[in-house]
Design an enzyme around this catalytic site. Structure first.
Site, PDB file in Angstrom:
ATOM      1  N   SER A  49      31.305  67.299 -75.445  1.00  0.00           N
ATOM      2  CA  SER A  49      30.715  68.400 -76.190  1.00  0.00           C
ATOM      3  C   SER A  49      30.459  67.947 -77.613  1.00  0.00           C
ATOM      4  O   SER A  49      31.256  67.177 -78.182  1.00  0.00           O
ATOM      5  CB  SER A  49      31.657  69.615 -76.200  1.00  0.00           C
ATOM      6  N   SER A  50      29.369  68.419 -78.197  1.00  0.00           N
ATOM      7  CA  SER A  50      29.087  68.099 -79.596  1.00  0.00           C
ATOM      8  C   SER A  50      30.180  68.630 -80.509  1.00  0.00           C
ATOM      9  O   SER A  50      30.407  68.103 -81.601  1.00  0.00           O
ATOM     10  CB  SER A  50      27.730  68.683 -80.005  1.00  0.00           C
ATOM     11  N   ASP A  82      28.148  74.164 -69.256  1.00  0.00           N
ATOM     12  CA  ASP A  82      27.779  75.540 -69.580  1.00  0.00           C
ATOM     13  C   ASP A  82      27.293  76.214 -68.304  1.00  0.00           C
ATOM     14  O   ASP A  82      26.112  76.551 -68.161  1.00  0.00           O
ATOM     15  CB  ASP A  82      26.691  75.556 -70.658  1.00  0.00           C
ATOM     16  N   GLN A  85      21.186  82.264 -81.193  1.00  0.00           N
ATOM     17  CA  GLN A  85      22.294  82.309 -80.242  1.00  0.00           C
ATOM     18  C   GLN A  85      23.655  82.170 -80.911  1.00  0.00           C
ATOM     19  O   GLN A  85      24.680  82.053 -80.236  1.00  0.00           O
ATOM     20  CB  GLN A  85      22.127  81.248 -79.152  1.00  0.00           C
ATOM     21  N   GLY A  98      23.246  70.915 -68.121  1.00  0.00           N
ATOM     22  CA  GLY A  98      24.570  70.477 -67.712  1.00  0.00           C
ATOM     23  C   GLY A  98      25.438  71.634 -67.249  1.00  0.00           C
ATOM     24  O   GLY A  98      25.394  72.730 -67.820  1.00  0.00           O
ATOM     25  N   MET A  99      26.256  71.380 -66.251  1.00  0.00           N
ATOM     26  CA  MET A  99      27.110  72.418 -65.692  1.00  0.00           C
ATOM     27  C   MET A  99      28.352  72.692 -66.536  1.00  0.00           C
ATOM     28  O   MET A  99      29.144  73.566 -66.184  1.00  0.00           O
ATOM     29  CB  MET A  99      27.516  72.046 -64.267  1.00  0.00           C
ATOM     30  N   LEU A 107      23.477  64.327 -79.885  1.00  0.00           N
ATOM     31  CA  LEU A 107      23.502  63.949 -78.474  1.00  0.00           C
ATOM     32  C   LEU A 107      24.675  63.034 -78.143  1.00  0.00           C
ATOM     33  O   LEU A 107      25.112  62.226 -78.967  1.00  0.00           O
ATOM     34  CB  LEU A 107      22.187  63.260 -78.107  1.00  0.00           C
ATOM     35  N   HIS A 109      24.340  64.503 -72.618  1.00  0.00           N
ATOM     36  CA  HIS A 109      22.892  64.677 -72.765  1.00  0.00           C
ATOM     37  C   HIS A 109      22.143  63.480 -72.174  1.00  0.00           C
ATOM     38  O   HIS A 109      21.102  63.644 -71.533  1.00  0.00           O
ATOM     39  CB  HIS A 109      22.521  64.811 -74.248  1.00  0.00           C
ATOM     40  N   GLY A 119      20.871  68.987 -80.090  1.00  0.00           N
ATOM     41  CA  GLY A 119      21.076  67.743 -80.809  1.00  0.00           C
ATOM     42  C   GLY A 119      22.519  67.296 -80.848  1.00  0.00           C
ATOM     43  O   GLY A 119      23.363  67.771 -80.096  1.00  0.00           O
TER      44      GLY A 119
END
Length: 297
Positions: free
Chosen positions: A185-186, A150, A61, A147-148, A33, A37, A31
């Site tokens: 990034s969030s 990560d 995680q 997404g790359m 977003l 995203h 979320g």
């Protein structure tokens, strides 16, 4: 757009799509977003009949001292963005819905998780593997989009899918960046104005390294790592977690002393960084391919 808050609701919606022989593209997220995203959702929409988006901040995680409770959330905005991207089904479960009781099963991918964020955040990828497996079993997607930014997560999930013969195609998608290069990034919302300005150094240092490698393919892995560290330490007040250069997607160590043109031949390698700005930890990376000149992938 169908909003499902229980696994049973989602399974019924998926069953209906499967009954009509519709292909399913899946984008799992936590979320809050952003355009990164959205790019995954648009890619999924272009490739599939039905797009499923999951929004779930997965506690499995997060480590004990990480930002689970303060992880940003905005359900209303997320739903609006999903609708604008043509999402068909949004899965919004609670923690209790995803984990009726404490799970006793772990999904551990060895070797690929031993470095980078896997070393810095013990148990993180065990939690990722578990929740992604659960979501794959609920959604039964034809394709799943990641997404790359990560890149290690992509490598872990690809290995897991291969090892467990999960019937899904993993689609890696490019990093989406701000105009100054900062990877979306969030967690960027946590940055102070000073740290936000400094954070662009991560991508800028990777771009500078690309230019140096294109001019001098005889640089070694150790020289590349030293160059990136010097750029970060010179231009920011950030605390370096790691700077590593590894083969990709195996994430195996490369001979640090030999020139890259010899040590990795025509294989891909990744330069990955993690830096803490105040209390906010950011990651970035670049993929390279050795050829007559070293190219960005």
């Amino acid at each position: 757009m169908n909003i499902c808050r229980t696994k049973q609701q989602l399974k019924l919606a998926v069953r209906e799509a499967k009954k009509q022989q519709q292909s399913i593209g899946f984008v799992p997220t936590m979320g809050f977003l952003h355009e990164g995203h959205a790019s995954l959702l648009r890619e999924a929409k272009a490739d599939n009949d039905v797009v499923v988006l999951s929004i779930f901040v997965n506690p499995m995680q997060f480590g004990p001292n990480e930002d689970l409770d303060r992880y940003p959330r905005d359900e209303e905005r997320d739903i609006a963005l999903a609708a604008s991207c043509g999402v068909d089904i949004v899965f919004l479960p609670t923690t209790e819905e995803m984990y009726k009781r404490k799970p006793l099963t772990t999904i551990k991918v060895e070797e690929v998780t031993n470095r980078l964020c896997g070393a810095s955040r013990p148990g993180h990828f065990d939690g990722v593997g578990l929740v992604v497996n659960k979501l794959f079993n609920i959604v039964l997607p034809d394709r799943a989009y990641f997404g790359m930014k990560d890149a290690q997560q992509v490598a872990v999930i690809e290995q897991m899918v291969q090892d467990l013969d999960i019937n899904v195609e993993i689609v890696p998608c490019p990093i989406i960046r701000e105009p100054d290069g900062l990877a979306l990034s969030s967690r960027n919302v946590y940055l102070s104005a000073k740290h936000r300005a400094e954070a662009a150094t991560l991508s800028q240092s990777l771009n500078k390294l690309h230019h140096k490698l294109s001019a001098d393919g005889n640089m070694s892995a150790d020289e590349c790592i030293t160059f990136i560290k010097d750029e970060i330490l010179t231009n920011t007040t950030g605390e370096i977690d790691y700077v590593e250069l590894l083969q990709y997607p195996s994430l195996t160590v490369i001979n640090g002393q030999a020139s890259l043109s010899k040590s990795v031949e025509n294989q891909r390698f990744i330069v990955a960084v993690a830096v803490k700005f105040g209390t906010t930890r950011l990651i970035d990376n670049a993929l390279f391919q050795v050829s007559e000149v070293i190219e960005r992938v």
